[in-house]
Design an enzyme around this catalytic site. Structure first.
Site, PDB file in Angstrom:
ATOM      1  N   LYS A 197       1.954  -2.974   6.312  1.00  0.00           N
ATOM      2  CA  LYS A 197       2.237  -2.903   4.871  1.00  0.00           C
ATOM      3  C   LYS A 197       3.712  -2.589   4.612  1.00  0.00           C
ATOM      4  CE  LYS A 197      -1.783  -3.883   3.089  1.00  0.00           C
ATOM      5  NZ  LYS A 197      -1.982  -5.043   2.219  1.00  0.00           N
ATOM      6  N   SER A 246       0.852  -1.198   0.000  1.00  0.00           N
ATOM      7  CA  SER A 246       0.000   0.000   0.000  1.00  0.00           C
ATOM      8  C   SER A 246       0.881   1.238   0.000  1.00  0.00           C
ATOM      9  CB  SER A 246      -0.871   0.026   1.263  1.00  0.00           C
ATOM     10  OG  SER A 246      -1.569   1.251   1.352  1.00  0.00           O
ATOM     11  N   TYR A 293      -2.016  -0.728  10.247  1.00  0.00           N
ATOM     12  CA  TYR A 293      -2.116  -1.071   8.819  1.00  0.00           C
ATOM     13  C   TYR A 293      -0.851  -0.617   8.087  1.00  0.00           C
ATOM     14  CZ  TYR A 293      -3.949  -1.012   4.017  1.00  0.00           C
ATOM     15  OH  TYR A 293      -4.147  -1.219   2.668  1.00  0.00           O
TER      16      TYR A 293
HETATM   17  P1  NAD Z   1     -11.433  -5.590  -0.505  1.00  0.00           P
HETATM   18  O1  NAD Z   1     -11.935  -5.433   0.884  1.00  0.00           O
HETATM   19  O2  NAD Z   1     -12.350  -5.370  -1.642  1.00  0.00           O
HETATM   20  O3  NAD Z   1     -10.749  -7.027  -0.666  1.00  0.00           O
HETATM   21  C1  NAD Z   1      -9.986  -7.629   0.356  1.00  0.00           C
HETATM   22  C2  NAD Z   1     -10.303  -9.108   0.405  1.00  0.00           C
HETATM   23  O4  NAD Z   1      -9.462  -9.721   1.401  1.00  0.00           O
HETATM   24  C3  NAD Z   1     -11.768  -9.386   0.803  1.00  0.00           C
HETATM   25  O5  NAD Z   1     -12.385 -10.244  -0.125  1.00  0.00           O
HETATM   26  C4  NAD Z   1     -11.642 -10.027   2.172  1.00  0.00           C
HETATM   27  O6  NAD Z   1     -12.659 -10.985   2.456  1.00  0.00           O
HETATM   28  C5  NAD Z   1     -10.253 -10.675   2.089  1.00  0.00           C
HETATM   29  N1  NAD Z   1      -9.727 -10.930   3.422  1.00  0.00           N
HETATM   30  C6  NAD Z   1      -9.580 -10.028   4.434  1.00  0.00           C
HETATM   31  N2  NAD Z   1      -9.143 -10.664   5.534  1.00  0.00           N
HETATM   32  C7  NAD Z   1      -9.016 -11.986   5.214  1.00  0.00           C
HETATM   33  C8  NAD Z   1      -8.646 -13.141   5.942  1.00  0.00           C
HETATM   34  N3  NAD Z   1      -8.329 -13.086   7.237  1.00  0.00           N
HETATM   35  N4  NAD Z   1      -8.619 -14.338   5.303  1.00  0.00           N
HETATM   36  C9  NAD Z   1      -8.977 -14.420   3.999  1.00  0.00           C
HETATM   37  N5  NAD Z   1      -9.355 -13.357   3.259  1.00  0.00           N
HETATM   38  C10 NAD Z   1      -9.388 -12.151   3.870  1.00  0.00           C
HETATM   39  O7  NAD Z   1     -10.228  -4.568  -0.581  1.00  0.00           O
HETATM   40  P2  NAD Z   1      -9.102  -4.364  -1.726  1.00  0.00           P
HETATM   41  O8  NAD Z   1      -8.884  -2.909  -1.824  1.00  0.00           O
HETATM   42  O9  NAD Z   1      -9.398  -5.143  -2.952  1.00  0.00           O
HETATM   43  O10 NAD Z   1      -7.861  -4.989  -0.969  1.00  0.00           O
HETATM   44  C11 NAD Z   1      -6.878  -5.783  -1.621  1.00  0.00           C
HETATM   45  C12 NAD Z   1      -5.510  -5.394  -1.102  1.00  0.00           C
HETATM   46  O11 NAD Z   1      -5.223  -4.069  -1.541  1.00  0.00           O
HETATM   47  C13 NAD Z   1      -5.401  -5.375   0.422  1.00  0.00           C
HETATM   48  O12 NAD Z   1      -4.185  -5.979   0.815  1.00  0.00           O
HETATM   49  C14 NAD Z   1      -5.381  -3.891   0.748  1.00  0.00           C
HETATM   50  O13 NAD Z   1      -4.708  -3.619   1.955  1.00  0.00           O
HETATM   51  C15 NAD Z   1      -4.669  -3.335  -0.465  1.00  0.00           C
HETATM   52  N6  NAD Z   1      -4.855  -1.883  -0.698  1.00  0.00           N
HETATM   53  C16 NAD Z   1      -6.082  -1.367  -0.994  1.00  0.00           C
HETATM   54  C17 NAD Z   1      -6.206   0.005  -1.212  1.00  0.00           C
HETATM   55  C18 NAD Z   1      -7.544   0.646  -1.528  1.00  0.00           C
HETATM   56  O14 NAD Z   1      -7.638   1.896  -1.546  1.00  0.00           O
HETATM   57  N7  NAD Z   1      -8.582  -0.127  -1.810  1.00  0.00           N
HETATM   58  C19 NAD Z   1      -5.090   0.833  -1.149  1.00  0.00           C
HETATM   59  C20 NAD Z   1      -3.861   0.271  -0.850  1.00  0.00           C
HETATM   60  C21 NAD Z   1      -3.752  -1.093  -0.645  1.00  0.00           C
END
Ligand code: NAD
Length: 254
Positions: A152, A135, A148
């Site tokens: 990361k 992230s 968080y």
């Molecule tokens: P999202 O919430 O749509 O998807 C995350 C998925 O991870 C979900 O389906 C959730 O069920 C799964 N998950 C969470 N905890 C879990 C566990 N203990 N066991 C199994 N599955 C689990 O969010 P996203 O944005 O698609 O997130 C994907 C990645 O991107 C994450 O690592 C997040 O930290 C990172 N990220 C997202 C953003 C943003 O702005 N959306 C920015 C930077 C980084």
């Protein structure tokens, strides 16, 4: 040869699965959300790919071994691992519990290491790749997301360490670092343009992003699959920002 994708039930993980899905592709889809995982599996199969959905909780140390064993049994080989599942346990550091801190590190950081460790023999055989979703928060702290951000930062460094240790085996290991991205994680923050508050949130963010828009899950998925594939064959140990330039924008837009 298969691609293992965690967090495949939603957002970026689902977008990676959809983009990777083509006739002949073999996908392992892992998440704790069974219902939404089945939806992703259907989307993938509709594109002619094979899908093995696995309901796992990546907060438990056993999950990584379960995923890799199932992938090996179903497909025999793993070409790439996309360690993408993640969560924000939001709380100011002065108020946060030790359990919240541990959960952040277990799912975001430890699971990436455990998945890499479990997949290492198969990735060595395939001279494959690991890509983890870190992230922008790994390098740019924001109020209320201390555990968080720290978890990361750990992801970025763990994956650089993998690149160093596993490079001689032909395994490439990289991270992508998304900026604000439309997904399940941000759906209550800035996705709903019908909501006055969310719209204002989104416009405030976009005013600071050089490309003037928040990212989509597909924007990030494209970078993930680039790093997972042969086009990135001489790239390892990098953290690729996918943030519309936000991390370079120290000064507010005028
Ligand atoms: P999202 O919430 O749509 O998807 C995350 C998925 O991870 C979900 O389906 C959730 O069920 C799964 N998950 C969470 N905890 C879990 C566990 N203990 N066991 C199994 N599955 C689990 O969010 P996203 O944005 O698609 O997130 C994907 C990645 O991107 C994450 O690592 C997040 O930290 C990172 N990220 C997202 C953003 C943003 O702005 N959306 C920015 C930077 C980084």
């Amino acid at each position: 040869m298969s691609i293992v994708i965690t967090g495949a039930a939603s957002g970026i993980g689902r977008a990676v699965a959809e983009l990777a899905a083509r006739p002949g592709a073999e996908l392992v889809l892992a998440d704790r959300d069974a219902a939404r995982l089945d939806e992703t599996a259907e989307l993938v199969r509709a594109r002619g790919a094979r899908a093995l959905p696995l309901v796992v909780d990546l907060a438990t140390p056993e999950a990584a071994d379960e995923i890799v064993a199932a992938a090996a049994e179903e497909y025999g080989a793993i070409a790439a691992v996309v360690s993408n599942a993640g969560l924000i346990v939001g709380a100011p550091l002065a108020e946060m519990s030790a359990d919240s801190f541990d959960l952040s590190f277990a799912v975001n950081a430890r699971a990436t290491w455990l998945l890499g460790r479990a997949a290492y023999p198969l990735l060595k055989r395939s001279r494959g790749a690991l890509v983890a979703t870190a992230s922008m928060a790994a390098t740019h702290p924001t109020p209320g997301t201390g555990a968080y951000s720290a978890s990361k930062a750990a992801v970025v460094m763990l994956v650089k360490q993998m690149a160093l240790e596993w490079g001689p085996d032909g395994i490439r290991c990289n991270t992508v670092s998304p900026g604000p991205t439309l997904s399940g994680m941000t759906k209550d923050v800035f996705a709903d343009l019908e909501s006055f508050e969310q719209r204002a949130n989104r416009e405030a963010r976009e005013a600071h992003i050089p490309l003037r828009r928040v990212g989509t899950a597909e924007d990030v998925a494209r970078a993930v699959l680039f790093l997972a594939g042969d086009d990135a064959r001489h790239i390892t140990g990098v953290d690729l920002m996918v943030d519309g330039g936000l991390s370079t924008a120290l000064m507010p837009a005028v």
